[in-house]
Design a protein around this motif. Sequence first.
Motif, PDB file in Angstrom:
ATOM      1  N   TRP A  30      33.667  16.142 -59.172  1.00  0.00           N
ATOM      2  CA  TRP A  30      32.436  15.460 -58.767  1.00  0.00           C
ATOM      3  C   TRP A  30      32.355  14.054 -59.379  1.00  0.00           C
ATOM      4  O   TRP A  30      31.896  13.113 -58.740  1.00  0.00           O
ATOM      5  N   ALA A  31      32.827  13.908 -60.621  1.00  0.00           N
ATOM      6  CA  ALA A  31      32.791  12.597 -61.276  1.00  0.00           C
ATOM      7  C   ALA A  31      33.802  11.649 -60.632  1.00  0.00           C
ATOM      8  O   ALA A  31      33.511  10.474 -60.408  1.00  0.00           O
ATOM      9  N   ARG A  32      34.981  12.198 -60.320  1.00  0.00           N
ATOM     10  CA  ARG A  32      35.998  11.375 -59.658  1.00  0.00           C
ATOM     11  C   ARG A  32      35.493  10.901 -58.298  1.00  0.00           C
ATOM     12  O   ARG A  32      35.705   9.746 -57.907  1.00  0.00           O
ATOM     13  N   ALA A  33      34.810  11.769 -57.574  1.00  0.00           N
ATOM     14  CA  ALA A  33      34.263  11.398 -56.270  1.00  0.00           C
ATOM     15  C   ALA A  33      33.255  10.253 -56.413  1.00  0.00           C
ATOM     16  O   ALA A  33      33.237   9.329 -55.590  1.00  0.00           O
ATOM     17  N   LYS A  34      32.439  10.292 -57.459  1.00  0.00           N
ATOM     18  CA  LYS A  34      31.477   9.208 -57.686  1.00  0.00           C
ATOM     19  C   LYS A  34      32.191   7.894 -57.989  1.00  0.00           C
ATOM     20  O   LYS A  34      31.795   6.836 -57.505  1.00  0.00           O
ATOM     21  N   VAL A  35      33.244   7.965 -58.796  1.00  0.00           N
ATOM     22  CA  VAL A  35      34.009   6.759 -59.143  1.00  0.00           C
ATOM     23  C   VAL A  35      34.671   6.187 -57.894  1.00  0.00           C
ATOM     24  O   VAL A  35      34.627   4.980 -57.660  1.00  0.00           O
ATOM     25  N   GLU A  36      35.264   7.046 -57.079  1.00  0.00           N
ATOM     26  CA  GLU A  36      35.923   6.579 -55.853  1.00  0.00           C
ATOM     27  C   GLU A  36      34.913   5.978 -54.892  1.00  0.00           C
ATOM     28  O   GLU A  36      35.173   4.958 -54.254  1.00  0.00           O
ATOM     29  N   SER A  37      33.747   6.585 -54.794  1.00  0.00           N
ATOM     30  CA  SER A  37      32.696   6.063 -53.923  1.00  0.00           C
ATOM     31  C   SER A  37      32.227   4.680 -54.400  1.00  0.00           C
ATOM     32  O   SER A  37      32.052   3.751 -53.600  1.00  0.00           O
ATOM     33  N   LEU A  38      32.031   4.536 -55.702  1.00  0.00           N
ATOM     34  CA  LEU A  38      31.631   3.242 -56.253  1.00  0.00           C
ATOM     35  C   LEU A  38      32.724   2.202 -56.021  1.00  0.00           C
ATOM     36  O   LEU A  38      32.443   1.044 -55.702  1.00  0.00           O
TER      37      LEU A  38
ATOM     38  N   GLU B 174      39.786  -1.651 -62.527  1.00  0.00           N
ATOM     39  CA  GLU B 174      39.146  -2.637 -61.650  1.00  0.00           C
ATOM     40  C   GLU B 174      37.622  -2.539 -61.727  1.00  0.00           C
ATOM     41  O   GLU B 174      36.927  -3.558 -61.741  1.00  0.00           O
ATOM     42  N   LEU B 175      37.106  -1.320 -61.812  1.00  0.00           N
ATOM     43  CA  LEU B 175      35.656  -1.148 -61.936  1.00  0.00           C
ATOM     44  C   LEU B 175      35.140  -1.683 -63.270  1.00  0.00           C
ATOM     45  O   LEU B 175      34.094  -2.335 -63.314  1.00  0.00           O
ATOM     46  N   VAL B 176      35.864  -1.405 -64.349  1.00  0.00           N
ATOM     47  CA  VAL B 176      35.458  -1.905 -65.666  1.00  0.00           C
ATOM     48  C   VAL B 176      35.452  -3.434 -65.657  1.00  0.00           C
ATOM     49  O   VAL B 176      34.527  -4.065 -66.176  1.00  0.00           O
ATOM     50  N   GLU B 177      36.456  -4.013 -65.028  1.00  0.00           N
ATOM     51  CA  GLU B 177      36.515  -5.480 -64.933  1.00  0.00           C
ATOM     52  C   GLU B 177      35.370  -6.018 -64.074  1.00  0.00           C
ATOM     53  O   GLU B 177      34.705  -6.985 -64.444  1.00  0.00           O
ATOM     54  N   TYR B 178      35.139  -5.400 -62.919  1.00  0.00           N
ATOM     55  CA  TYR B 178      34.095  -5.859 -62.003  1.00  0.00           C
ATOM     56  C   TYR B 178      32.720  -5.820 -62.666  1.00  0.00           C
ATOM     57  O   TYR B 178      31.924  -6.741 -62.523  1.00  0.00           O
ATOM     58  N   TYR B 179      32.450  -4.727 -63.401  1.00  0.00           N
ATOM     59  CA  TYR B 179      31.152  -4.571 -64.058  1.00  0.00           C
ATOM     60  C   TYR B 179      31.148  -5.135 -65.478  1.00  0.00           C
ATOM     61  O   TYR B 179      30.181  -4.959 -66.209  1.00  0.00           O
ATOM     62  N   GLN B 180      32.218  -5.804 -65.854  1.00  0.00           N
ATOM     63  CA  GLN B 180      32.340  -6.495 -67.143  1.00  0.00           C
ATOM     64  C   GLN B 180      32.101  -5.557 -68.323  1.00  0.00           C
ATOM     65  O   GLN B 180      31.388  -5.887 -69.262  1.00  0.00           O
ATOM     66  N   GLY B 181      32.707  -4.376 -68.227  1.00  0.00           N
ATOM     67  CA  GLY B 181      32.662  -3.439 -69.342  1.00  0.00           C
ATOM     68  C   GLY B 181      32.080  -2.092 -68.964  1.00  0.00           C
ATOM     69  O   GLY B 181      31.513  -1.905 -67.887  1.00  0.00           O
ATOM     70  N   PHE B 182      32.242  -1.166 -69.882  1.00  0.00           N
ATOM     71  CA  PHE B 182      31.775   0.201 -69.650  1.00  0.00           C
ATOM     72  C   PHE B 182      30.255   0.317 -69.653  1.00  0.00           C
ATOM     73  O   PHE B 182      29.695   1.206 -69.025  1.00  0.00           O
ATOM     74  N   GLU B 183      29.582  -0.581 -70.372  1.00  0.00           N
ATOM     75  CA  GLU B 183      28.121  -0.485 -70.452  1.00  0.00           C
ATOM     76  C   GLU B 183      27.488  -0.588 -69.064  1.00  0.00           C
ATOM     77  O   GLU B 183      26.668   0.247 -68.677  1.00  0.00           O
TER      78      GLU B 183
END
Length: 83
Positions: A58-66, A20-29
């Motif tokens: 810590w990375a998972r927490a950042k992803v969940e927060s975003l 969902e995040l990749v879709e929302y931000y239209q890619g990994f970039e």
Amino acid sequence: MEQQSKDPLHGKRLDAILEELVEYYQGFEELGKQINIKCFTDNPSISSSLKFLRKTDWARAKVESLYLYVLRQKKKAEAKNKN
């Protein structure tokens, strides 16, 4: 009667959050600009990112927060479009 959790992350799989995040931000970039971690900026893929996120708290927490931020933004956009 079962009480449903008010936590938006409850029952949400990490792969679904990431997709969902990749879709929302239209890619990994663009996602890599939001969260500057190597699995998003250097030859990214869903599977390699999931491997990293599952073992790096810590990375998972950042992803969940975003993800929670994105949910709030989507809710605001929906409310604005209804008016």
